[in-house]
Write an enzyme that holds these catalytic residues in place. Structure first.
Site, mmCIF file in Angstrom:
data_model
loop_
_atom_site.group_PDB
_atom_site.id
_atom_site.type_symbol
_atom_site.label_atom_id
_atom_site.label_comp_id
_atom_site.label_asym_id
_atom_site.label_seq_id
_atom_site.Cartn_x
_atom_site.Cartn_y
_atom_site.Cartn_z
ATOM 1 N N ASP A 18 0.876 -1.165 0.000
ATOM 2 C CA ASP A 18 0.000 0.000 0.000
ATOM 3 C C ASP A 18 0.919 1.222 0.000
ATOM 4 O O ASP A 18 2.101 1.116 0.336
ATOM 5 C CB ASP A 18 -0.890 -0.029 1.243
ATOM 6 C CG ASP A 18 -1.834 1.153 1.298
ATOM 7 O OD1 ASP A 18 -2.467 1.466 0.274
ATOM 8 O OD2 ASP A 18 -1.933 1.779 2.365
ATOM 9 N N ASP A 20 0.116 5.144 1.005
ATOM 10 C CA ASP A 20 0.035 6.097 2.120
ATOM 11 C C ASP A 20 0.012 5.375 3.462
ATOM 12 O O ASP A 20 -0.842 4.527 3.705
ATOM 13 C CB ASP A 20 -1.219 6.969 1.973
ATOM 14 C CG ASP A 20 -1.229 7.750 0.661
ATOM 15 O OD1 ASP A 20 -0.145 7.963 0.087
ATOM 16 O OD2 ASP A 20 -2.321 8.143 0.210
ATOM 17 N N GLN A 65 -7.122 5.372 -4.520
ATOM 18 C CA GLN A 65 -6.988 6.831 -4.672
ATOM 19 C C GLN A 65 -8.362 7.439 -4.932
ATOM 20 O O GLN A 65 -8.642 8.001 -5.994
ATOM 21 C CB GLN A 65 -5.984 7.158 -5.779
ATOM 22 C CG GLN A 65 -4.553 6.787 -5.450
ATOM 23 C CD GLN A 65 -4.003 7.578 -4.274
ATOM 24 O OE1 GLN A 65 -4.349 8.737 -4.077
ATOM 25 N NE2 GLN A 65 -3.139 6.959 -3.482
ATOM 26 N N CYS A 102 -6.637 2.496 -7.746
ATOM 27 C CA CYS A 102 -8.068 2.609 -8.015
ATOM 28 C C CYS A 102 -8.481 4.065 -7.900
ATOM 29 O O CYS A 102 -8.345 4.659 -6.824
ATOM 30 C CB CYS A 102 -8.864 1.759 -7.029
ATOM 31 S SG CYS A 102 -10.640 2.079 -7.120
ATOM 32 N N HIS A 104 -11.586 5.164 -8.252
ATOM 33 C CA HIS A 104 -13.043 5.209 -8.158
ATOM 34 C C HIS A 104 -13.546 5.479 -6.740
ATOM 35 O O HIS A 104 -12.815 5.331 -5.766
ATOM 36 C CB HIS A 104 -13.623 3.882 -8.661
ATOM 37 C CG HIS A 104 -13.164 3.515 -10.024
ATOM 38 N ND1 HIS A 104 -12.368 2.426 -10.275
ATOM 39 C CD2 HIS A 104 -13.364 4.125 -11.224
ATOM 40 C CE1 HIS A 104 -12.114 2.351 -11.578
ATOM 41 N NE2 HIS A 104 -12.697 3.382 -12.177
ATOM 42 N N CYS A 109 -16.786 -0.125 -8.459
ATOM 43 C CA CYS A 109 -15.800 -0.804 -9.310
ATOM 44 C C CYS A 109 -15.409 -2.136 -8.685
ATOM 45 O O CYS A 109 -15.897 -2.514 -7.621
ATOM 46 C CB CYS A 109 -14.557 0.073 -9.453
ATOM 47 S SG CYS A 109 -13.670 0.279 -7.876
ATOM 48 N N LYS A 113 -9.572 -1.796 -3.217
ATOM 49 C CA LYS A 113 -9.294 -2.802 -2.189
ATOM 50 C C LYS A 113 -10.361 -2.720 -1.093
ATOM 51 O O LYS A 113 -10.752 -1.620 -0.724
ATOM 52 C CB LYS A 113 -7.898 -2.571 -1.563
ATOM 53 C CG LYS A 113 -6.741 -2.850 -2.498
ATOM 54 C CD LYS A 113 -5.393 -2.530 -1.839
ATOM 55 C CE LYS A 113 -5.230 -1.024 -1.647
ATOM 56 N NZ LYS A 113 -3.956 -0.659 -0.989
#
Length: 195
Positions: A18, A20, A65, A102, A104, A109, A113
């Site tokens: 991952d 952040d 994101q 991602c 979305h 979608c 995750k």
């Protein structure tokens, strides 16, 4: 748990990270890293990634994101941050092999995750990917659920307590291993992996 049981040992070929909270400093809850200026690499991360590179491990970033869908920043801004990260890593002879994210909003979608879409995108680029030889390293429950659902080993990164997402206690219990930081996790993964 990650272990070296069996004659072949545990072969780790791909490390999914991952972003952040694992690679860079996480913003407070409901805030996002939107620009290069807001991107701060965490201590020891470049060296840890270089260590994995030298060991022949593939290092892939998988990141939700959602801020793109919310109109807070663009996909181009995310790409610029990733280019900046690669430049920072090169100073330590380190690199990320690929980025998948991602863009979305929730429930719209298959790639946010813990859904498997980002893994499926990565598999198209790297057909030899296998959950059995991969590990997911993240700081949220969605990261751990993502890895577990695919059959990967999972590592939870604690990070500073004030930046932990809701559900972190569940994530910590569900993960195969837990560490305070990525450098600590990599040190242990190197001991447990026989390449």
């Amino acid at each position: 748990m990650l272990s070296q049981s069996g004659s072949a040992g545990y072969q780790l070929k791909t490390v999914f990270l991952d972003r952040d909270g694992v690679i860079n400093k996480k913003m407070p809850e409901r805030q996002y890293v939107r620009t290069i200026d807001e991107f701060q690499l965490l201590p020891g991360v470049a060296e840890a990634i270089a260590q994995m590179n030298r060991a022949g491990m593939r290092v892939i970033v998988l990141s939700n994101q959602r801020g793109i869908a919310l109109g807070l920043y663009s996909a181009a801004a995310v790409d610029a941050i990733h280019q900046h990260l690669q430049s920072e890593l090169r100073r330590s002879q380190a690199r990320i092999d690929a980025f998948f994210y991602c863009p979305h909003d929730k429930s719209s979608c298959n790639c946010r995750k813990p859904l498997p879409g980002l893994y499926e995108q990565a598999r198209k680029q790297f057909p030899d990917l296998s959950p059995e030889t991969s590990v997911m390293v993240g700081d949220s429950l969605s990261d751990i659920e993502f890895g577990s659902a695919l059959g990967m080993r999972t590592v939870w990164i604690a990070g500073p307590e004030q930046n932990r997402k809701r559900g972190w206690e569940t994530a910590a219990k569900a993960a195969d291993l837990s560490f305070a930081s990525l450098p600590q996790a990599v040190e242990e993964l190197m001991k447990l992996s026989s390449l």
